[in-house]
Design a protein around this motif. Structure first.
Motif, PDB file in Angstrom:
ATOM      1  N   TYR A  16      33.953  43.862  -1.600  1.00 25.67           N
ATOM      2  CA  TYR A  16      32.488  43.836  -1.091  1.00 25.67           C
ATOM      3  C   TYR A  16      31.742  44.974  -1.072  1.00 25.67           C
ATOM      4  O   TYR A  16      30.535  45.043  -1.569  1.00 25.67           O
ATOM      5  CB  TYR A  16      32.955  43.293   0.509  1.00 25.67           C
ATOM      6  CG  TYR A  16      31.775  42.907   1.183  1.00 25.67           C
ATOM      7  CD1 TYR A  16      31.553  41.669   1.570  1.00 25.67           C
ATOM      8  CD2 TYR A  16      30.655  43.862   1.560  1.00 25.67           C
ATOM      9  CE1 TYR A  16      30.453  41.052   2.342  1.00 25.67           C
ATOM     10  CE2 TYR A  16      29.496  43.351   2.405  1.00 25.67           C
ATOM     11  CZ  TYR A  16      29.437  42.224   2.624  1.00 25.67           C
ATOM     12  OH  TYR A  16      28.446  41.706   3.455  1.00 25.67           O
ATOM     13  N   LEU A  17      32.287  46.096  -0.904  1.00 19.84           N
ATOM     14  CA  LEU A  17      31.849  47.390  -0.748  1.00 19.84           C
ATOM     15  C   LEU A  17      31.446  47.931  -2.367  1.00 19.84           C
ATOM     16  O   LEU A  17      30.195  48.402  -2.214  1.00 19.84           O
ATOM     17  CB  LEU A  17      32.679  48.515  -0.098  1.00 19.84           C
ATOM     18  CG  LEU A  17      33.011  48.310   1.252  1.00 19.84           C
ATOM     19  CD1 LEU A  17      33.875  49.523   1.918  1.00 19.84           C
ATOM     20  CD2 LEU A  17      31.633  48.271   2.105  1.00 19.84           C
ATOM     21  N   GLU A  18      32.275  47.483  -3.487  1.00 22.10           N
ATOM     22  CA  GLU A  18      32.088  47.778  -4.399  1.00 22.10           C
ATOM     23  C   GLU A  18      30.562  47.002  -5.221  1.00 22.10           C
ATOM     24  O   GLU A  18      30.095  47.647  -5.965  1.00 22.10           O
ATOM     25  CB  GLU A  18      33.257  47.486  -5.536  1.00 22.10           C
ATOM     26  CG  GLU A  18      34.515  48.537  -5.617  1.00 22.10           C
ATOM     27  CD  GLU A  18      35.689  47.802  -6.185  1.00 22.10           C
ATOM     28  OE1 GLU A  18      35.497  46.775  -6.781  1.00 22.10           O
ATOM     29  OE2 GLU A  18      36.702  48.123  -5.782  1.00 22.10           O
ATOM     30  N   THR A  19      30.572  45.984  -4.701  1.00 21.86           N
ATOM     31  CA  THR A  19      29.569  44.971  -5.180  1.00 21.86           C
ATOM     32  C   THR A  19      28.348  44.886  -4.215  1.00 21.86           C
ATOM     33  O   THR A  19      27.536  43.920  -4.354  1.00 21.86           O
ATOM     34  CB  THR A  19      30.031  43.662  -5.915  1.00 21.86           C
ATOM     35  OG1 THR A  19      30.401  43.000  -4.561  1.00 21.86           O
ATOM     36  CG2 THR A  19      31.186  43.776  -6.736  1.00 21.86           C
ATOM     37  N   ASP A  20      28.316  45.515  -3.136  1.00 19.55           N
ATOM     38  CA  ASP A  20      27.242  45.652  -1.950  1.00 19.55           C
ATOM     39  C   ASP A  20      27.253  44.050  -1.527  1.00 19.55           C
ATOM     40  O   ASP A  20      26.245  43.358  -1.438  1.00 19.55           O
ATOM     41  CB  ASP A  20      25.893  45.913  -2.457  1.00 19.55           C
ATOM     42  CG  ASP A  20      25.877  47.579  -2.336  1.00 19.55           C
ATOM     43  OD1 ASP A  20      26.631  47.898  -1.314  1.00 19.55           O
ATOM     44  OD2 ASP A  20      24.810  48.057  -2.968  1.00 19.55           O
ATOM     45  N   GLY A  21      28.349  43.467  -1.585  1.00 22.06           N
ATOM     46  CA  GLY A  21      28.497  42.072  -1.012  1.00 22.06           C
ATOM     47  C   GLY A  21      28.122  40.971  -2.139  1.00 22.06           C
ATOM     48  O   GLY A  21      28.184  39.709  -1.953  1.00 22.06           O
ATOM     49  N   GLU A  22      27.962  41.427  -3.263  1.00 22.61           N
ATOM     50  CA  GLU A  22      27.455  40.444  -4.386  1.00 22.61           C
ATOM     51  C   GLU A  22      28.833  39.314  -4.507  1.00 22.61           C
ATOM     52  O   GLU A  22      28.521  38.330  -4.849  1.00 22.61           O
ATOM     53  CB  GLU A  22      27.015  41.131  -5.834  1.00 22.61           C
ATOM     54  CG  GLU A  22      26.499  40.356  -6.692  1.00 22.61           C
ATOM     55  CD  GLU A  22      25.180  39.911  -6.461  1.00 22.61           C
ATOM     56  OE1 GLU A  22      24.836  38.779  -6.815  1.00 22.61           O
ATOM     57  OE2 GLU A  22      24.385  40.596  -5.607  1.00 22.61           O
ATOM     58  N   ASP A  23      29.910  40.017  -4.616  1.00 20.66           N
ATOM     59  CA  ASP A  23      31.312  39.352  -4.715  1.00 20.66           C
ATOM     60  C   ASP A  23      31.795  39.891  -3.182  1.00 20.66           C
ATOM     61  O   ASP A  23      32.281  40.902  -3.056  1.00 20.66           O
ATOM     62  CB  ASP A  23      32.123  39.761  -5.749  1.00 20.66           C
ATOM     63  CG  ASP A  23      33.310  38.957  -5.935  1.00 20.66           C
ATOM     64  OD1 ASP A  23      33.319  37.880  -5.294  1.00 20.66           O
ATOM     65  OD2 ASP A  23      34.298  39.267  -6.688  1.00 20.66           O
ATOM     66  N   GLY A  24      31.940  38.795  -2.439  1.00 21.67           N
ATOM     67  CA  GLY A  24      32.570  38.831  -1.152  1.00 21.67           C
ATOM     68  C   GLY A  24      31.792  38.482   0.139  1.00 21.67           C
ATOM     69  O   GLY A  24      32.417  38.167   1.039  1.00 21.67           O
ATOM     70  N   PHE A  25      30.540  38.506  -0.121  1.00 18.24           N
ATOM     71  CA  PHE A  25      29.595  37.964   1.342  1.00 18.24           C
ATOM     72  C   PHE A  25      29.845  36.571   1.315  1.00 18.24           C
ATOM     73  O   PHE A  25      29.825  36.267   2.390  1.00 18.24           O
ATOM     74  CB  PHE A  25      27.957  38.339   0.698  1.00 18.24           C
ATOM     75  CG  PHE A  25      27.170  37.868   1.765  1.00 18.24           C
ATOM     76  CD1 PHE A  25      26.954  38.461   2.864  1.00 18.24           C
ATOM     77  CD2 PHE A  25      26.465  36.726   1.593  1.00 18.24           C
ATOM     78  CE1 PHE A  25      26.035  38.176   4.114  1.00 18.24           C
ATOM     79  CE2 PHE A  25      25.578  36.174   2.475  1.00 18.24           C
ATOM     80  CZ  PHE A  25      25.324  36.798   3.827  1.00 18.24           C
ATOM     81  N   HIS A  26      29.789  35.639   0.347  1.00 16.75           N
ATOM     82  CA  HIS A  26      29.889  34.351   0.459  1.00 16.75           C
ATOM     83  C   HIS A  26      31.497  34.194   0.212  1.00 16.75           C
ATOM     84  O   HIS A  26      32.345  34.181  -0.544  1.00 16.75           O
ATOM     85  CB  HIS A  26      29.286  33.408  -0.719  1.00 16.75           C
ATOM     86  CG  HIS A  26      27.929  33.506  -0.569  1.00 16.75           C
ATOM     87  ND1 HIS A  26      27.055  32.838   0.430  1.00 16.75           N
ATOM     88  CD2 HIS A  26      26.910  34.216  -1.178  1.00 16.75           C
ATOM     89  CE1 HIS A  26      25.816  33.313   0.322  1.00 16.75           C
ATOM     90  NE2 HIS A  26      25.468  33.997  -0.598  1.00 16.75           N
ATOM     91  N   TRP A  27      32.138  33.502   1.372  1.00 16.94           N
ATOM     92  CA  TRP A  27      33.453  33.282   1.216  1.00 16.94           C
ATOM     93  C   TRP A  27      33.978  31.646   1.432  1.00 16.94           C
ATOM     94  O   TRP A  27      33.166  31.111   1.154  1.00 16.94           O
ATOM     95  CB  TRP A  27      34.092  34.135   2.178  1.00 16.94           C
ATOM     96  CG  TRP A  27      35.588  34.491   2.236  1.00 16.94           C
ATOM     97  CD1 TRP A  27      36.145  35.144   1.235  1.00 16.94           C
ATOM     98  CD2 TRP A  27      36.553  34.112   3.145  1.00 16.94           C
ATOM     99  NE1 TRP A  27      37.666  34.918   1.449  1.00 16.94           N
ATOM    100  CE2 TRP A  27      37.793  34.761   2.689  1.00 16.94           C
ATOM    101  CE3 TRP A  27      36.614  33.612   4.431  1.00 16.94           C
ATOM    102  CZ2 TRP A  27      39.181  34.537   3.331  1.00 16.94           C
ATOM    103  CZ3 TRP A  27      37.817  33.467   5.087  1.00 16.94           C
ATOM    104  CH2 TRP A  27      38.861  33.768   4.570  1.00 16.94           C
ATOM    105  N   ARG A  28      35.068  31.709   1.809  1.00 14.78           N
ATOM    106  CA  ARG A  28      35.428  30.096   1.922  1.00 14.78           C
ATOM    107  C   ARG A  28      34.582  29.326   2.710  1.00 14.78           C
ATOM    108  O   ARG A  28      34.144  29.692   3.934  1.00 14.78           O
ATOM    109  CB  ARG A  28      36.895  30.067   2.334  1.00 14.78           C
ATOM    110  CG  ARG A  28      37.990  30.876   1.174  1.00 14.78           C
ATOM    111  CD  ARG A  28      39.223  30.720   1.883  1.00 14.78           C
ATOM    112  NE  ARG A  28      40.169  31.163   0.741  1.00 14.78           N
ATOM    113  CZ  ARG A  28      41.370  31.845   0.992  1.00 14.78           C
ATOM    114  NH1 ARG A  28      41.763  31.653   2.264  1.00 14.78           N
ATOM    115  NH2 ARG A  28      41.900  32.365   0.052  1.00 14.78           N
ATOM    116  N   ASN A  29      34.649  27.902   2.314  1.00 16.32           N
ATOM    117  CA  ASN A  29      33.919  27.014   3.476  1.00 16.32           C
ATOM    118  C   ASN A  29      32.649  27.144   3.619  1.00 16.32           C
ATOM    119  O   ASN A  29      32.102  26.908   4.675  1.00 16.32           O
ATOM    120  CB  ASN A  29      34.617  26.564   4.408  1.00 16.32           C
ATOM    121  CG  ASN A  29      36.109  26.213   4.090  1.00 16.32           C
ATOM    122  OD1 ASN A  29      36.450  25.522   3.159  1.00 16.32           O
ATOM    123  ND2 ASN A  29      37.191  26.533   4.970  1.00 16.32           N
ATOM    124  N   GLY A  30      31.959  27.963   2.659  1.00 13.60           N
ATOM    125  CA  GLY A  30      30.490  28.105   3.080  1.00 13.60           C
ATOM    126  C   GLY A  30      30.292  29.310   3.974  1.00 13.60           C
ATOM    127  O   GLY A  30      29.224  29.566   4.505  1.00 13.60           O
TER     128      GLY A  30
END
Length: 139
Positions: A16-30
């Motif tokens: 999340y921190l590496e990508t500013d949430g680009e990968d990690g902000f959206h998670w399971r089940n919406g």
């Protein structure tokens, strides 16, 4: 490289921190994830945690569930000792103050959180501990 959807804990926070949430902000089940930064109550060191959240007016809600265990999550114990925290949502990191939802606020806030993560209701059934909803107020 797997998606942050498959990650938990420190690996999720790092991605999340590496990508500013680009990968990690959206998670399971919406669900959507923020990173909560607390200070270790003994060490004084910064700790970071990926948590499901919802916006609530100008504030943000998280649940101190720890999967329904009898002990609260360490991040919750830390913010009880020092409610001055930092929050990161995508690329926006800001200071905030954490507080536990009042008995009058909690039912509506709990319903808001259980709507996106219905397991919270199951977690509460597993423990005698009252699982708190934490309100993060931007400082």
């Amino acid at each position: 490289m797997s998606s942050a959807i498959d990650l938990h804990g420190a690996p999720h926070v790092a991605r999340y921190l590496e990508t500013d949430g680009e990968d990690g902000f959206h998670w399971r089940n919406g669900t959507e994830i923020l990173i909560l930064f607390t200070k270790g109550r003994k060490s004084g060191e910064e700790r970071s945690h990926a948590l499901i959240f919802r916006e609530h007016g100008d504030d943000y809600l998280v649940v101190a569930s720890k999967g329904g265990t009898d002990a609260p999550p360490a991040w919750f114990v830390n913010l009880q000792a020092d409610p001055e925290v930092e929050v990161q949502i995508k690329g926006d990191r800001f200071p905030a103050r954490a507080r536990v939802a009042t008995p009058a606020e909690k039912p509506e806030m709990w319903a808001t959180m259980a709507e996106v993560w219905p397991d919270y209701d199951e977690y509460q059934k597993k423990t005698d501990r009252e699982i708190p909803v934490v309100v993060l107020e931007r400082a």
